[in-house]
Design an enzyme around this catalytic site. Sequence first.
Site, short mmCIF file in Angstrom:
data_model
loop_
_atom_site.label_atom_id
_atom_site.label_comp_id
_atom_site.label_asym_id
_atom_site.label_seq_id
_atom_site.Cartn_x
_atom_site.Cartn_y
_atom_site.Cartn_z
CG HIS A 15 -1.91 1.09 1.28
ND1 HIS A 15 -3.06 1.01 2.04
CD2 HIS A 15 -1.95 2.31 0.69
CE1 HIS A 15 -3.75 2.12 1.91
NE2 HIS A 15 -3.09 2.93 1.09
CG HIS A 17 -1.17 6.34 -2.47
ND1 HIS A 17 -2.26 6.08 -3.27
CD2 HIS A 17 -1.49 5.92 -1.22
CE1 HIS A 17 -3.21 5.53 -2.54
NE2 HIS A 17 -2.77 5.42 -1.28
CG HIS A 195 -7.55 3.51 -0.34
ND1 HIS A 195 -6.89 2.82 -1.33
CD2 HIS A 195 -6.64 4.36 0.22
CE1 HIS A 195 -5.61 3.23 -1.35
NE2 HIS A 195 -5.45 4.16 -0.44
CD GLU A 198 -7.40 6.68 5.32
OE1 GLU A 198 -6.35 7.25 5.67
OE2 GLU A 198 -7.79 6.67 4.14
#
Length: 331
Positions: A15, A17, A195, A198
């Site tokens: 995970h 970015h 995602h 969260e």
Amino acid sequence: MVDDFLTRLPKAELHLHIEGTLEPELMFALAERNAITLPYADIDAARAAYDFRDLQSFLDLYFLGMSVLVGAEDFHDLAMDYFRRAAAEGVVHVEMHIDPQAHLARGVPLAEVMDGLVRACDTAREELDLSSAMILAFLRDKPAEDAMALLEQAKPFLHHFSAVGLDSAEQGNPPSKFRDVFARARELGLARVAHAGEEGPPSYIREALDELDVCRIDHGVRVVEDMELMERLADEGMVLTVCPLSNVRLKVVERLEDHALPRLLDAGLMITLNSDDPAYFGGGMRDNFAACQTAFGWSDDTLRWLAGNAIEAAFMDDTRRTELLTRLASA
């Protein structure tokens, strides 16, 4: 970097970015290369801005930093800068979310993005023994039609991608909004991750499972609010890519000691540790492992188990997986 167990432990990052690995030093260097004026007097002023109230305040800075990424060399340098740091702290495999919509909106062709990143991945494998996979991420705060258009536009590059993903502002943008896009991705032979849970509610996790047919949940920490769902994740062996330091910096929890991670482990969930956006959230993979060891008193065996989970769940061929699991066993 200290030569210790946490550094030697072979870690796979599931995970990440890639745009979130942009350190202020490189941001300023690329801004100078591309004649872009940043709203910061210097590098220290930029670092001072890395204090977020929530996910949206982070995203505002994240997209501002992206403005310095213009040509293929910028994306190549961005990725290599991260790969070198990651390899130095024991990362052996990286799976990076890429946000093409944010670049296309600035007039940056997808071919430029891919040229730079693919070359960096090849170099990292050859020079650093660091394997990688790419995840084509859709911005969930944009219309689903935009995501579908991106998926079609990306067809010439799909052989470089292992999966599609869903990221950006979670509140008010449920996974079900992208049901048709993910169904199309499945038809094209791509794995699916998203995602969920969260800032969004546990119901978003359930939607990602049922509506998007995902093989991994990115974050997922709010599942602790729904015991039935938590049992389902454990029973199905669903992988959660948890990002501890990110959760603290974005105020998902106030202190790492308050994090749900120990409860998730006790419930038998398939947990992995990841850095998310390390330039913005205070540390890479080793820092996340070390912080959890300190906060929760986890043993080396627990950390080895977590590292193994990530290798088992990674998008890689069986030869590489066997190689990394063998290295893990002797760490």
